[in-house]
Enzyme design. Structure first.
Site, PDB file in Angstrom:
ATOM      1  N   ILE A  36      59.504  80.885   2.198  1.00  0.00           N
ATOM      2  CA  ILE A  36      59.070  82.241   2.544  1.00  0.00           C
ATOM      3  C   ILE A  36      60.268  83.144   2.826  1.00  0.00           C
ATOM      4  O   ILE A  36      60.334  84.280   2.342  1.00  0.00           O
ATOM      5  CB  ILE A  36      58.100  82.209   3.743  1.00  0.00           C
ATOM      6  CG1 ILE A  36      56.824  81.434   3.362  1.00  0.00           C
ATOM      7  CG2 ILE A  36      57.742  83.622   4.186  1.00  0.00           C
ATOM      8  CD1 ILE A  36      55.890  81.153   4.533  1.00  0.00           C
TER       9      ILE A  36
ATOM     10  N   ALA B 201      56.165  83.718  11.474  1.00  0.00           N
ATOM     11  CA  ALA B 201      56.217  82.247  11.446  1.00  0.00           C
ATOM     12  C   ALA B 201      55.231  81.671  12.474  1.00  0.00           C
ATOM     13  O   ALA B 201      54.058  81.461  12.157  1.00  0.00           O
ATOM     14  CB  ALA B 201      57.634  81.775  11.687  1.00  0.00           C
ATOM     15  N   ARG B 202      55.699  81.447  13.683  1.00  0.00           N
ATOM     16  CA  ARG B 202      54.824  80.951  14.750  1.00  0.00           C
ATOM     17  C   ARG B 202      55.274  81.579  16.060  1.00  0.00           C
ATOM     18  O   ARG B 202      56.480  81.656  16.331  1.00  0.00           O
ATOM     19  CB  ARG B 202      54.921  79.423  14.880  1.00  0.00           C
ATOM     20  CG  ARG B 202      54.229  78.645  13.780  1.00  0.00           C
ATOM     21  CD  ARG B 202      52.700  78.714  13.865  1.00  0.00           C
ATOM     22  NE  ARG B 202      52.054  78.049  12.744  1.00  0.00           N
ATOM     23  CZ  ARG B 202      51.699  78.631  11.601  1.00  0.00           C
ATOM     24  NH1 ARG B 202      51.937  79.916  11.408  1.00  0.00           N
ATOM     25  NH2 ARG B 202      51.123  77.937  10.640  1.00  0.00           N
TER      26      ARG B 202
ATOM     27  N   ASP C 214      52.670  88.662  13.326  1.00  0.00           N
ATOM     28  CA  ASP C 214      51.400  88.220  12.745  1.00  0.00           C
ATOM     29  C   ASP C 214      50.840  87.053  13.546  1.00  0.00           C
ATOM     30  O   ASP C 214      49.771  86.553  13.253  1.00  0.00           O
ATOM     31  CB  ASP C 214      51.652  87.786  11.285  1.00  0.00           C
ATOM     32  CG  ASP C 214      50.360  87.558  10.503  1.00  0.00           C
ATOM     33  OD1 ASP C 214      49.417  88.349  10.685  1.00  0.00           O
ATOM     34  OD2 ASP C 214      50.296  86.601   9.693  1.00  0.00           O
TER      35      ASP C 214
ATOM     36  N   ASP D 249      70.552  79.505   8.244  1.00  0.00           N
ATOM     37  CA  ASP D 249      69.726  78.292   8.117  1.00  0.00           C
ATOM     38  C   ASP D 249      70.647  77.107   8.378  1.00  0.00           C
ATOM     39  O   ASP D 249      71.762  77.075   7.846  1.00  0.00           O
ATOM     40  CB  ASP D 249      69.141  78.219   6.697  1.00  0.00           C
ATOM     41  CG  ASP D 249      67.953  77.270   6.602  1.00  0.00           C
ATOM     42  OD1 ASP D 249      66.869  77.701   6.193  1.00  0.00           O
ATOM     43  OD2 ASP D 249      68.121  76.064   6.946  1.00  0.00           O
TER      44      ASP D 249
ATOM     45  N   PRO E  71      60.054  77.120  10.921  1.00  0.00           N
ATOM     46  CA  PRO E  71      58.860  76.359  11.321  1.00  0.00           C
ATOM     47  C   PRO E  71      58.951  75.946  12.791  1.00  0.00           C
ATOM     48  O   PRO E  71      60.053  75.781  13.326  1.00  0.00           O
ATOM     49  CB  PRO E  71      58.889  75.117  10.429  1.00  0.00           C
ATOM     50  CG  PRO E  71      60.021  75.282   9.481  1.00  0.00           C
ATOM     51  CD  PRO E  71      60.901  76.377   9.978  1.00  0.00           C
TER      52      PRO E  71
ATOM     53  N   GLU F 206      46.454  82.993  20.071  1.00  0.00           N
ATOM     54  CA  GLU F 206      45.576  83.608  19.067  1.00  0.00           C
ATOM     55  C   GLU F 206      44.282  82.828  18.869  1.00  0.00           C
ATOM     56  O   GLU F 206      43.272  83.394  18.474  1.00  0.00           O
ATOM     57  CB  GLU F 206      46.307  83.800  17.736  1.00  0.00           C
ATOM     58  CG  GLU F 206      46.755  82.505  17.091  1.00  0.00           C
ATOM     59  CD  GLU F 206      47.681  82.742  15.885  1.00  0.00           C
ATOM     60  OE1 GLU F 206      48.192  83.859  15.740  1.00  0.00           O
ATOM     61  OE2 GLU F 206      47.866  81.804  15.116  1.00  0.00           O
TER      62      GLU F 206
ATOM     63  N   HIS G 184      47.053  87.352  12.091  1.00  0.00           N
ATOM     64  CA  HIS G 184      47.383  86.154  11.290  1.00  0.00           C
ATOM     65  C   HIS G 184      46.844  86.263   9.845  1.00  0.00           C
ATOM     66  O   HIS G 184      46.063  85.424   9.396  1.00  0.00           O
ATOM     67  CB  HIS G 184      46.855  84.878  11.962  1.00  0.00           C
ATOM     68  CG  HIS G 184      47.710  83.684  11.644  1.00  0.00           C
ATOM     69  ND1 HIS G 184      48.043  82.734  12.576  1.00  0.00           N
ATOM     70  CD2 HIS G 184      48.328  83.295  10.498  1.00  0.00           C
ATOM     71  CE1 HIS G 184      48.805  81.804  12.019  1.00  0.00           C
ATOM     72  NE2 HIS G 184      49.004  82.130  10.750  1.00  0.00           N
TER      73      HIS G 184
ATOM     74  N   ASN H  42      61.955  72.969  19.054  1.00  0.00           N
ATOM     75  CA  ASN H  42      62.493  74.335  19.032  1.00  0.00           C
ATOM     76  C   ASN H  42      61.562  75.344  19.703  1.00  0.00           C
ATOM     77  O   ASN H  42      61.486  76.500  19.304  1.00  0.00           O
ATOM     78  CB  ASN H  42      62.864  74.770  17.607  1.00  0.00           C
ATOM     79  CG  ASN H  42      61.650  74.853  16.685  1.00  0.00           C
ATOM     80  OD1 ASN H  42      60.548  74.476  17.060  1.00  0.00           O
ATOM     81  ND2 ASN H  42      61.854  75.369  15.488  1.00  0.00           N
TER      82      ASN H  42
HETATM   83  P1  NAD Z   1      60.094  75.939   4.600  1.00  0.00           P
HETATM   84  O1  NAD Z   1      60.002  74.569   5.140  1.00  0.00           O
HETATM   85  O2  NAD Z   1      60.157  76.147   3.120  1.00  0.00           O
HETATM   86  O3  NAD Z   1      61.424  76.640   5.210  1.00  0.00           O
HETATM   87  C1  NAD Z   1      61.772  76.623   6.548  1.00  0.00           C
HETATM   88  C2  NAD Z   1      63.293  76.800   6.642  1.00  0.00           C
HETATM   89  O4  NAD Z   1      63.660  77.005   8.018  1.00  0.00           O
HETATM   90  C3  NAD Z   1      64.091  75.592   6.137  1.00  0.00           C
HETATM   91  O5  NAD Z   1      65.047  76.013   5.181  1.00  0.00           O
HETATM   92  C4  NAD Z   1      64.764  75.067   7.417  1.00  0.00           C
HETATM   93  O6  NAD Z   1      66.022  74.487   7.166  1.00  0.00           O
HETATM   94  C5  NAD Z   1      64.890  76.331   8.232  1.00  0.00           C
HETATM   95  N1  NAD Z   1      65.103  76.149   9.672  1.00  0.00           N
HETATM   96  C6  NAD Z   1      64.688  75.146  10.483  1.00  0.00           C
HETATM   97  N2  NAD Z   1      65.114  75.363  11.755  1.00  0.00           N
HETATM   98  C7  NAD Z   1      65.818  76.529  11.744  1.00  0.00           C
HETATM   99  C8  NAD Z   1      66.495  77.299  12.742  1.00  0.00           C
HETATM  100  N3  NAD Z   1      66.517  76.916  14.010  1.00  0.00           N
HETATM  101  N4  NAD Z   1      67.088  78.452  12.352  1.00  0.00           N
HETATM  102  C9  NAD Z   1      67.054  78.867  11.080  1.00  0.00           C
HETATM  103  N5  NAD Z   1      66.424  78.184  10.095  1.00  0.00           N
HETATM  104  C10 NAD Z   1      65.817  77.041  10.426  1.00  0.00           C
HETATM  105  O7  NAD Z   1      58.897  76.737   5.243  1.00  0.00           O
HETATM  106  P2  NAD Z   1      58.192  78.057   4.687  1.00  0.00           P
HETATM  107  O8  NAD Z   1      57.167  77.698   3.685  1.00  0.00           O
HETATM  108  O9  NAD Z   1      59.233  79.048   4.321  1.00  0.00           O
HETATM  109  O10 NAD Z   1      57.398  78.538   5.994  1.00  0.00           O
HETATM  110  C11 NAD Z   1      58.064  78.992   7.152  1.00  0.00           C
HETATM  111  C12 NAD Z   1      57.070  79.129   8.283  1.00  0.00           C
HETATM  112  O11 NAD Z   1      56.183  80.219   8.044  1.00  0.00           O
HETATM  113  C13 NAD Z   1      56.086  77.959   8.427  1.00  0.00           C
HETATM  114  O12 NAD Z   1      56.628  76.891   9.106  1.00  0.00           O
HETATM  115  C14 NAD Z   1      54.943  78.566   9.193  1.00  0.00           C
HETATM  116  O13 NAD Z   1      55.148  78.436  10.582  1.00  0.00           O
HETATM  117  C15 NAD Z   1      55.018  80.031   8.823  1.00  0.00           C
HETATM  118  N6  NAD Z   1      53.831  80.455   8.073  1.00  0.00           N
HETATM  119  C16 NAD Z   1      53.097  81.511   8.537  1.00  0.00           C
HETATM  120  C17 NAD Z   1      51.960  81.950   7.875  1.00  0.00           C
HETATM  121  C18 NAD Z   1      51.155  83.130   8.337  1.00  0.00           C
HETATM  122  O14 NAD Z   1      49.988  83.222   7.989  1.00  0.00           O
HETATM  123  N7  NAD Z   1      51.721  84.060   9.088  1.00  0.00           N
HETATM  124  C19 NAD Z   1      51.546  81.279   6.724  1.00  0.00           C
HETATM  125  C20 NAD Z   1      52.319  80.211   6.257  1.00  0.00           C
HETATM  126  C21 NAD Z   1      53.440  79.805   6.935  1.00  0.00           C
END
Ligand code: NAD
Length: 324
Positions: A156, A234-235, A259, A175, A206, A264, A298, A212
């Site tokens: 994302i 994200a969360r 979001d 990252d 994540p 929530e 969300h 974290n």
């Molecule tokens: P992904 O696993 O492809 O990428 C996550 C990245 O974060 C990885 O490259 C990882 O190395 C990096 N990371 C881990 N810890 C870190 C830190 N402390 N600092 C910086 N980077 C760090 O995941 P994704 O598919 O890109 O999704 C990211 C997050 O988005 C999901 O985990 C989820 O929580 C959130 N999400 C939200 C919605 C929504 O509806 N709002 C929907 C889907 C996902």
């Protein structure tokens, strides 16, 4: 035909399901979520398809097993609503959707970043109130002069970086596991440099419970420019929400868009506006700071493309399971 019952399927989603309908399958749609009270609905079906807020605990899985239901699938990325141990004990097969279009969330983060950087919520609010004077909060650099900081350059984060790159912004990324071959899209920086430079900071990290929790807190906010905005799609759990509120109140950052909020789940579906004002409710605190703080319910994954991916992958999951 193999009969599937799909729970939590809203009316506007049904045409998308129908368009992807596979021969040999018959999908029945229920707008309600699966609960303990309506478990009878699954009787006579071969498989069920769930959403995140559906109940697939031991009680429901045991009941399904008793009625001969072997396939309990979810159309979501998360599957912690399914009791895997109970399913395994029943010999039930569980499947989920590993990924869908990352632009569902990236587009939203991009839009929220623009919204708060340009003070769009504030601008709309002032014209609605009859105040047509230009507000300094909307006086900002154009995209071509913005620096955007992407925290977490996974699926994302990288998608959002591409969007910003496409409109001419400078994109920084942080990252712990940097990706190779994306120098044309973003420049990796330390978290500290990213936070000091960015006009928009967007979180795509994540949440790992116990590892974290609330890592984005006062120390990180302090590094940000007072003209910068923070976006979280994200969360909520990766941030210290009280610290964000304090930073916005103090003018240490210009604004926040999210979001995701920590409680929530208390608002699943719809609650009366009064319910948002409960004591200690984070939503009440955010609302009090509107339009400097804006909250979406969300909707990150709620796009036509993402749903399309979820449905086609779910059908594929059923096909794979049936073909062994
Ligand atoms: P992904 O696993 O492809 O990428 C996550 C990245 O974060 C990885 O490259 C990882 O190395 C990096 N990371 C881990 N810890 C870190 C830190 N402390 N600092 C910086 N980077 C760090 O995941 P994704 O598919 O890109 O999704 C990211 C997050 O988005 C999901 O985990 C989820 O929580 C959130 N999400 C939200 C919605 C929504 O509806 N709002 C929907 C889907 C996902």
């Amino acid at each position: 035909a193999f009969k599937i019952i799909s729970f939590g399927t809203r009316d506007n989603e049904v045409p998308h399901f129908d368009a992807l309908n596979k021969e040999g399958f018959e999908m029945t749609y229920k707008s309600e979520n699966l609960t303990h009270d309506n478990i009878d609905l699954v009787k006579g079906f071969d498989g069920v398809l769930l959403r995140a807020n559906n109940v697939a605990d031991k009680q429901n899985l045991d009941q399904m097993a008793e009625w001969g239901i072997k396939y309990v699938f979810t159309r979501t990325v998360g599957y912690n609503h399914i009791d895997l141990d109970a399913a395994k004990a029943n010999g039930q097969i569980v499947a989920y959707v590993p990924a869908y279009s990352p632009y569902a969330v990236a587009d939203l983060a991009f839009g929220l970043g623009i919204m708060q950087n340009r003070n769009l919520a504030g601008a709309v609010a002032s014209s609605e109130e009859g105040d047509f004077r230009p507000n300094p909060a909307s006086f900002v650099p154009e995209f071509q002069s913005l620096t955007v900081g992407i925290l977490g350059t996974g699926k994302i984060g990288l998608a959002e970086a591409k969007l910003w790159k496409g409109v001419g912004a400078k994109v920084l990324g942080y990252d712990p596991y940097p990706k190779d071959g994306i120098e044309d899209i973003l420049t990796y920086a330390s978290m500290e440099d990213l936070l000091k430079e960015a006009d928009i900071v967007s979180l795509h990290v994540p949440y790992f419970k116990g590892s974290n929790d609330q890592f984005f807190a006062a120390d990180q906010l302090k590094l940000m420019k007072s003209s910068a905005v923070l976006v979280n799609t994200a969360r909520a759990e990766i941030t210290d929400e009280e610290a964000i509120i304090a930073a916005v109140k103090a003018g240490d950052i210009k604004g926040f868009a999210t979001d995701v909020i920590s409680n929530e789940r208390a608002y699943f579906g719809q609650v009366k506006p009064e319910a948002l004002q409960e004591k200690g409710s984070i939503m009440a605190e955010f609302q009090a700071l509107y339009p400097k703080v804006v909250v979406t319910p969300h909707i990150g994954s709620y796009t036509e493309n993402a749903l399309h991916d979820m449905i086609s992958i779910s059908y594929k999951n059923f096909e794979n399971a049936l073909n062994g």
